[in-house]
Design a protein around this motif. Structure first.
Motif, PDB file in Angstrom:
ATOM      1  N   ASN A  99       0.822  -1.207   0.000  1.00 40.23           N
ATOM      2  CA  ASN A  99       0.000   0.000   0.000  1.00 40.23           C
ATOM      3  C   ASN A  99       0.866   1.270   0.000  1.00 40.23           C
ATOM      4  O   ASN A  99       2.089   1.217   0.098  1.00 40.23           O
ATOM      5  CB  ASN A  99      -0.978   0.004   1.181  1.00 40.23           C
ATOM      6  CG  ASN A  99      -0.279   0.087   2.527  1.00 40.23           C
ATOM      7  OD1 ASN A  99       0.788   0.682   2.668  1.00 40.23           O
ATOM      8  ND2 ASN A  99      -0.874  -0.512   3.538  1.00 40.23           N
ATOM      9  N   PRO A 110      -3.660   5.236  -7.151  1.00 42.12           N
ATOM     10  CA  PRO A 110      -4.663   5.889  -6.293  1.00 42.12           C
ATOM     11  C   PRO A 110      -4.062   6.452  -5.010  1.00 42.12           C
ATOM     12  O   PRO A 110      -3.109   5.900  -4.448  1.00 42.12           O
ATOM     13  CB  PRO A 110      -5.631   4.748  -5.983  1.00 42.12           C
ATOM     14  CG  PRO A 110      -4.783   3.514  -6.052  1.00 42.12           C
ATOM     15  CD  PRO A 110      -3.780   3.765  -7.130  1.00 42.12           C
ATOM     16  N   PRO A 125      -4.209   7.130  -0.993  1.00 40.19           N
ATOM     17  CA  PRO A 125      -4.778   6.322   0.103  1.00 40.19           C
ATOM     18  C   PRO A 125      -6.160   6.830   0.487  1.00 40.19           C
ATOM     19  O   PRO A 125      -6.444   8.026   0.406  1.00 40.19           O
ATOM     20  CB  PRO A 125      -3.764   6.509   1.235  1.00 40.19           C
ATOM     21  CG  PRO A 125      -3.016   7.750   0.896  1.00 40.19           C
ATOM     22  CD  PRO A 125      -2.975   7.827  -0.592  1.00 40.19           C
ATOM     23  N   LYS A 126      -7.013   5.916   0.907  1.00 40.23           N
ATOM     24  CA  LYS A 126      -8.406   6.264   1.177  1.00 40.23           C
ATOM     25  C   LYS A 126      -8.549   7.384   2.197  1.00 40.23           C
ATOM     26  O   LYS A 126      -9.416   8.248   2.084  1.00 40.23           O
ATOM     27  CB  LYS A 126      -9.169   5.021   1.655  1.00 40.23           C
ATOM     28  CG  LYS A 126      -9.398   3.996   0.558  1.00 40.23           C
ATOM     29  CD  LYS A 126     -10.246   2.830   1.053  1.00 40.23           C
ATOM     30  CE  LYS A 126     -10.503   1.839  -0.076  1.00 40.23           C
ATOM     31  NZ  LYS A 126     -11.328   0.681   0.376  1.00 40.23           N
ATOM     32  N   ILE A 127      -7.681   7.383   3.201  1.00 39.81           N
ATOM     33  CA  ILE A 127      -7.792   8.385   4.263  1.00 39.81           C
ATOM     34  C   ILE A 127      -7.525   9.797   3.739  1.00 39.81           C
ATOM     35  O   ILE A 127      -7.959  10.784   4.336  1.00 39.81           O
ATOM     36  CB  ILE A 127      -6.821   8.032   5.423  1.00 39.81           C
ATOM     37  CG1 ILE A 127      -7.166   8.869   6.647  1.00 39.81           C
ATOM     38  CG2 ILE A 127      -5.376   8.255   5.007  1.00 39.81           C
ATOM     39  CD1 ILE A 127      -6.376   8.468   7.873  1.00 39.81           C
ATOM     40  N   GLN A 180      -8.288  10.724   0.477  1.00 43.06           N
ATOM     41  CA  GLN A 180      -9.138  11.030  -0.670  1.00 43.06           C
ATOM     42  C   GLN A 180     -10.200  12.057  -0.269  1.00 43.06           C
ATOM     43  O   GLN A 180     -10.587  12.145   0.888  1.00 43.06           O
ATOM     44  CB  GLN A 180      -9.792   9.752  -1.197  1.00 43.06           C
ATOM     45  CG  GLN A 180      -8.803   8.791  -1.840  1.00 43.06           C
ATOM     46  CD  GLN A 180      -9.444   7.499  -2.317  1.00 43.06           C
ATOM     47  OE1 GLN A 180     -10.642   7.304  -2.178  1.00 43.06           O
ATOM     48  NE2 GLN A 180      -8.640   6.610  -2.872  1.00 43.06           N
ATOM     49  N   TYR A 189      -5.211  15.223  -0.125  1.00 40.77           N
ATOM     50  CA  TYR A 189      -3.916  14.657  -0.523  1.00 40.77           C
ATOM     51  C   TYR A 189      -2.914  15.748  -0.873  1.00 40.77           C
ATOM     52  O   TYR A 189      -1.730  15.655  -0.531  1.00 40.77           O
ATOM     53  CB  TYR A 189      -4.059  13.703  -1.709  1.00 40.77           C
ATOM     54  CG  TYR A 189      -2.755  12.999  -2.011  1.00 40.77           C
ATOM     55  CD1 TYR A 189      -2.334  11.935  -1.218  1.00 40.77           C
ATOM     56  CD2 TYR A 189      -1.906  13.447  -3.015  1.00 40.77           C
ATOM     57  CE1 TYR A 189      -1.106  11.325  -1.432  1.00 40.77           C
ATOM     58  CE2 TYR A 189      -0.685  12.843  -3.249  1.00 40.77           C
ATOM     59  CZ  TYR A 189      -0.290  11.784  -2.450  1.00 40.77           C
ATOM     60  OH  TYR A 189       0.932  11.188  -2.654  1.00 40.77           O
TER      61      TYR A 189
END
Length: 295
Positions: free
Chosen positions: A68, A130, A132-134, A136, A149
């Motif tokens: 990741n 992409p 990282p989700k945190i 986005q 980001y």
């Protein structure tokens, strides 16, 4: 609608943010170049390719190994930095003490080889990576939308830059590094392994480029030419700040990123050349750069 110099404030602040993000990349990349030139006296034209390697290391880690973003942010600089150490031991150390032109030609050739190899394997089209989700999404500040980001990129870049400056300018390790450049025989007499110190310094400069590459991967598409498109501007930043000046590279990178962003608002046609215009003016008035020391 609130206006700034006849321009909507949303457009003005948006370009200011874009300039700050670009300035953060300029700062961290020029910092790596300044370390390698200032302490090793080598003009490292491979820096753009090493930035590209960092982005590709993150992309390959995710797609081939399931690594990741957060792991890649630490692992990719280590891997690319180790590769840089191999290059230093195999090729670059043979040029210490010679004219700068030899180092420039060697590192330029290595950069072309690396970029050509990745172009052969992955083509020239960009590959998405992409965030990282945190990180986005973003937040509405009222006058503009701030992506999480991009805010993270600025914070991470500046943190690494100023920690590096502090270590080099304010610690015993930094004193050893400067002494290894100016009085290597004296430092060797005190039992310090100078060749190893120089090799690790080069590896750290390369790791900074790879770190910037990982940060850039979710913003710009990962492609073999991303470093080539950026490295000329970064060299201009280093020249303006002063070759070998650590703090000069950081401050000049940030400042020129902001100038470039504002130029896109007021005179878009000049945004791609404003850095080089500033470089020409600085070289005419202060050849050592804004923060460089006169010889």
């Amino acid at each position: 609608m609130t206006m700034v110099f006849g321009i909507p404030i949303q457009a003005f602040l948006g370009q200011l943010l874009l300039g700050l993000i670009n300035g953060a990349f300029y700062a961290i990349l020029s910092l790596g170049l300044a370390i390698i030139f200032g302490l090793l006296n080598i003009i490292n034209f491979t820096h753009g390719a090493q930035y590209m390697l960092g982005a590709f290391a993150a992309w390959m880690g995710l797609n081939y190994l399931g690594v990741n973003y957060w792991v890649a942010l630490f692992l990719a600089p280590l891997v690319v930095g180790a590769f840089g150490i191999l290059l230093e031991r195999a090729f670059i150390r043979r040029l210490y003490g010679l004219d700068h032109l030899y180092g420039l030609l060697l590192t330029f050739g290595l950069a072309l080889m690396l970029e050509g190899a990745f172009r052969q394997m992955y083509g020239i089209s960009g590959l998405s990576y992409p965030a990282p989700k945190i990180l986005q999404g973003g937040t509405n500040l009222g006058f503009m939308f701030l992506p999480y980001y991009r805010a993270w990129v600025v914070v991470a870049s500046l943190t690494v830059c100023f920690v590096t400056w502090y270590v080099i300018e304010r610690t015993k390790l930094g004193a050893y590094l400067r002494a290894a450049t100016e009085k290597p025989e004296l430092l060797q007499a005190f039992g310090i392994n100078v060749p190893l110190l120089i090799t690790l310094t080069y590896g750290y400069g390369v790791a900074l480029a790879a770190f910037a590459g990982v940060l850039a991967a979710p913003i710009y598409q990962v492609a073999p030419n991303i470093g080539a498109n950026l490295i000329i501007v970064v060299f201009a930043v280093v020249v303006i700040g002063g070759l070998g000046s650590i703090l000069g590279s950081i401050l000049t990178g940030l400042g020129l990123g902001l100038v470039e962003g504002l130029t896109k608002v007021f005179y878009p046609e000049a945004s791609s050349i404003v850095v080089f215009i500033i470089m020409a003016i600085v070289l005419l008035t202060r050849p050592a750069g804004l923060f460089g020391r006169e010889q």
